[in-house]
Design a protein around this motif. Structure first.
Motif, short mmCIF file in Angstrom:
data_model
loop_
_atom_site.label_atom_id
_atom_site.label_comp_id
_atom_site.label_asym_id
_atom_site.label_seq_id
_atom_site.Cartn_x
_atom_site.Cartn_y
_atom_site.Cartn_z
N ALA A 1 25.46 74.45 9.38
CA ALA A 1 25.96 75.79 9.04
C ALA A 1 24.98 76.58 8.18
O ALA A 1 25.00 77.81 8.17
N GLY A 2 24.13 75.88 7.43
CA GLY A 2 23.20 76.58 6.55
C GLY A 2 22.90 75.78 5.29
O GLY A 2 22.90 74.55 5.31
N ILE A 3 22.67 76.49 4.21
CA ILE A 3 22.36 75.86 2.93
C ILE A 3 23.67 75.73 2.14
O ILE A 3 24.33 76.72 1.85
N ARG A 4 24.03 74.49 1.80
CA ARG A 4 25.30 74.23 1.13
C ARG A 4 25.04 73.69 -0.28
O ARG A 4 24.19 72.82 -0.48
N MET A 5 25.79 74.21 -1.23
CA MET A 5 25.69 73.78 -2.62
C MET A 5 27.06 73.30 -3.09
O MET A 5 28.08 73.93 -2.79
N PHE B 1 28.09 84.67 3.08
CA PHE B 1 28.16 83.80 1.91
C PHE B 1 29.63 83.45 1.65
O PHE B 1 30.48 84.33 1.60
N GLY B 2 29.89 82.15 1.50
CA GLY B 2 31.26 81.70 1.24
C GLY B 2 31.30 80.78 0.04
O GLY B 2 30.42 79.94 -0.14
N LEU C 1 34.19 74.89 4.49
CA LEU C 1 34.38 74.70 3.05
C LEU C 1 35.59 73.80 2.80
O LEU C 1 36.49 73.69 3.63
N GLN C 2 35.61 73.17 1.63
CA GLN C 2 36.63 72.18 1.31
C GLN C 2 38.04 72.76 1.36
O GLN C 2 38.27 73.90 1.00
N LYS C 3 38.97 71.95 1.82
CA LYS C 3 40.39 72.30 1.86
C LYS C 3 41.18 71.08 1.40
O LYS C 3 40.79 69.94 1.72
N PRO C 4 42.29 71.27 0.68
CA PRO C 4 42.80 72.56 0.18
C PRO C 4 41.89 73.11 -0.92
O PRO C 4 41.08 72.38 -1.49
#
Length: 557
Positions: free
Chosen positions: A282-286, A531-532, A487-490
Motif C-alpha cells: 500500500a505504501g509507507i506505513r508507520m 494519507f491515513g 489500517l488497524q481495526k477496531p
C-alpha cells in the motif's frame, strides 16, 4: 542526503572500519548481522545502559527495494537525483556506497546517551549552556572480508591519519581528518564509533558484561516485540519515555525553565514507546505503540463503528472522525486543574459564551457530544463555495437530542440578533435550518439525518450533499478503501486525506495567484494517493497509532 552530510558520515564509518585492518587474527569467515530489523537486539547488547533511546536502521536490500514499486516517472527522477548527489558526496571521498559499504554493513544502531559533564574550566557559571546529547553508532559487520577490503582501501587515503589507543587490552582507533577526531573499536560482530572516546570505552565495557541497553528495564520488551510491519526500514526504541525527557531537559536550561512539574507528571503517563516505519504493497506505513501507566491515564480512545463515514459523500476530500467528544472534554477539564493558565482560558470561554449566546460550554456545547463525530471537507463549485471549491461539514451522533436541539435553538436566536436571516428549508426530505446572507444564500445549515444524528454544514451546497443520500458513500469509494482499508481495526476513528482531490484545490489556488506548484513538489505529490491515520487504545495500559502514506504504483517512464 546533502554532499556535506555525506562527507561527514562516510569518513566516520570509514574511520571505524580502519580498526579492522589492525586485527587480522580476529578475521574469521563466520557471517555477522544480516542487516534486517532482527539485528536490533544484538546491536543493543553493546550499547551502554545509560542510553535513553536508540534507533535501528535496517540495511536489508530487499526491504529498501520495495520502494521501487511506487512513483511516477517524475518522482523517480527526483529520487535518482538524490541518490546521485549522495553518491557524489561519497565519491569526493573516493567511496562508493554500492561497492564499498553495502557488501559488509549489517544494520546501524544510533544510540542517544546523556551529554558529557562540562569540565570546570569550560563551564560558564553566568550563562548556562545547552549540552548536546552524545551519540554512539553501532555498525554490524555482515561480511568481514569485504569490511577488511574497505579498511585497506581507506588506509591508502593520505588525508586520514589514525593511531591506536589501548583500553583494557582492546584497541581503540583515533582517526583524524577534517574536524573533530572519531574513535572506534571492534566489539564482537560490530564496529562502534563516536566522537567521544569515553562512549567507545563504555561500549567495550558493555561487551564484557557491564549492563547494556538491551538489559535495561523496559528495553527488552520494546526491542524484542517492536511493531508489526512488513519490510521494516527503521525502528525507534524508548524504554523510559519520561526519564528520557527529564534527562534531555536537565541539560537544556531554556527547556527546563519552561517545563512545569505538572507537564512532567503528564509525560509520566507514557512508560515506554516503540515506533517503526516499513514498506508494503500500500505504501509507507508507520506504527507507534506506547505502554501507559493506567493509574495516570485520564483519557482513553473509544472505538467507533465508523458510521459517519457512510454518511459522507464518496468525493469527500478530507476527514477527521472519532468518538466521545464529551469524554475528551471532561478529561481536559480535569487536567486543567493542574494548569492555571489553561483553567483561566476555559473560564474565560465559559463566561464569554454564556454572555454572548447564553450557552453553557460544558453542558450545552460539549455535554451532548457523546457519540461518534466526523469533520469533513467536501468539494463544491456551487454558490458561495465557487471561489474556494469546497465547504465543510460536521456530523455528531448523540443520545441527548433534546439538549442538542436546545443548543441550536439558542444559536439560531443569536444569529437573528446579528441580522442573519434564519429560514427553514427541505433537502432530501429532511427539514433543515439555514442561516442566509443576501446575495450569497445559505452560509450555515443544520438539521437531523436521523433521530440521533445531527449535522452542520458550511455552505448551502454542502448541506444538500449531506442531507441527500449520496450515490456513493465515502466508505464505498475506492480512494477511502485504498488509504484506510489496511489500517488497524477496531480503532478510535480516522484522519483521511485524498491527495488527488487536495491537489485539485492547491492547483486552483496557485492558478488564482497566477503561479504554479513548484515542479519538484508537484512530482512528489503526484505519486501519493493519500494519507491515513488511526489510533486505538486496546486498554488503559497501551495506545497505538498507525499511519499510511498510500503511494501510487510505479508507472512507466
Amino acid at each position: 542526503m546533502s554532499q556535506g552530510k555525506a562527507k561527514f558520515i562516510v569518513p566516520a564509518v570509514g574511520a571505524a572500519v580502519i580498526a579492522i585492518g589492525g586485527i587480522g587474527a580476529y578475521m574469521y569467515l563466520k557471517g555477522g548481522p544480516s542487516g534486517d530489523i532482527s539485528g536490533a537486539v544484538g546491536s543493543a547488547k553493546v550499547v551502554p545502559d545509560d542510553a535513553v533511546m536508540a534507533t535501528y536502521i535496517s540495511t536489508d536490500p530487499q526491504a529498501w527495494a520495495k520502494l521501487e514499486q511506487f512513483g511516477t516517472p517524475e518522482a523517480q527522477k527526483l529520487v535518482n537525483k538524490g541518490l546521485e548527489e549522495m553518491n557524489k558526496g561519497m565519491a569526493d571521498s573516493g567511496i562508493s556506497y554500492d561497492k564499498d559499504l553495502k557488501p559488509w554493513v549489517g544494520g546501524v544502531m544510533v544510540a542517544l546517551l546523556p551529554p558529557t559533564a562540562a569540565k570546570p574550566a569550560q563551564a560558564n557559571l553566568n550563562t548556562p549552556q545547552t549540552q548536546e546529547p552524545n551519540v554512539l553508532m553501532v555498525v554490524g559487520i555482515k561480511d568481514k572480508l569485504k569490511a577488511l577490503d574497505f579498511a585497506n582501501k581507506l588506509k591508502a587515503d593520505k588525508t586520514v591519519t589514525s593511531k591506536e589507543i589501548d583500553y583494557k587490552g582492546e584497541k581503540i582507533t583515533e582517526t583524524s581528518g577534517k574536524g573533530k577526531p572519531t574513535y572506534s573499536a571492534i566489539v564482537k560482530d560490530y564496529v562502534v564509533f563516536s566522537q567521544e572516546k569515553n562512549l567507545v570505552e563504555q561500549a567495550i565495557d558493555t561487551s564484557k558484561g557491564e549492563p547494556s541497553f538491551a538489559s535495561k528495564e523496559g528495553a527488552n520488551a520494546v526491542l524484542s516485540k517492536g511493531v508489526e510491519l512488513q519490510n521494516t526500514l527503521a525502528q525507534i526504541y524508548v524504554p523510559n519515555y519520561s526519564g528520557m525527557i527529564e534527562q534531555l531537559v536537565a541539560t537544556n536550561p531554556q527547556a527546563k525553565a519552561q517545563l512545569t512539574p505538572q507537564t512532567l507528571k503528564q509525560l509520566k503517563q507514557v512508560k515506554s514507546m516503540v515506533a517503526g516505519v516499513g514498506i508494503d504493497d500500500a505504501g509507507i506505513r508507520m506504527k507507534a505503540v506506547a505502554n501507559l501507566d493506567p493509574q495516570l491515564v485520564k483519557f482513553q480512545y473509544q472505538n467507533t463503528d465508523s458510521k459517519v463515514v457512510s454518511q459522507l459523500p464518496g468525493d469527500t476530500i478530507a476527514l477527521v472522525s472519532g468518538q466521545g467528544v464529551s469524554t475528551w472534554w471532561s478529561a481536559m477539564v480535569e487536567q486543567s486543574k493542574d494548569y492555571p493558565e489553561i483553567k483561566q482560558v476555559l473560564e474565560q470561554a465559559r463566561t464569554q459564551l454564556k454572555t454572548a449566546v447564553n450557552l453553557d460550554l460544558d453542558k450545552e456545547v460539549f455535554g451532548w457530544m457523546s457519540g461518534e463525530f466526523g469533520i469533513a471537507a467536501i468539494p463544491s463549485d456551487k454558490g458561495i463555495l465557487a471561489p474556494v471549491g469546497f465547504g465543510g461539514a460536521m456530523i455528531f451522533h448523540t443520545s441527548d437530542r433534546k439538549t442538542a436541539e436546545g443548543t441550536f435553538t439558542k444559536l439560531d436566536t443569536w444569529a437573528k440578533s446579528q441580522r442573519v436571516n434564519v429560514a427553514q428549508a427541505n433537502l432530501g426530505g429532511k427539514n433543515i435550518t439555514e442561516w442566509q446572507v443576501p446575495g450569497q444564500g445559505a452560509v450555515v445549515s443544520h438539521g437531523w439525518l436521523d433521530d440521533k444524528t445531527l449535522f452542520v454544514a458550511l455552505g448551502g451546497p454542502i448541506a444538500e450533499a449531506i442531507a441527500t443520500p449520496p450515490s456513493q458513500s465515502l466508505d464505498k469509494s475506492d480512494s477511502f478503501k485504498a488509504i484506510t482499508g489496511s489500517l488497524q481495526k477496531p480503532n478510535g476513528g480516522y484522519f483521511y486525506l485524498d491527495m488527488d482531490k487536495t491537489m485539485t484545490l492547491v492547483n486552483r489556488f496557485y492558478s488564482a495567484q497566477k503561479q504554479t506548484v513548484p515542479a519538484e513538489a508537484s512530482a512528489i505529490l503526484a505519486s501519493i494517493k493519500g494519507f491515513g491515520v488511526t489510533a486505538a487504545s486496546p486498554d488503559k495500559s497501551s495506545s497505538q497509532v498507525e499511519m499510511l502514506l498510500a503511494l501510487k504504483p510505479k508507472t512507466a517512464k
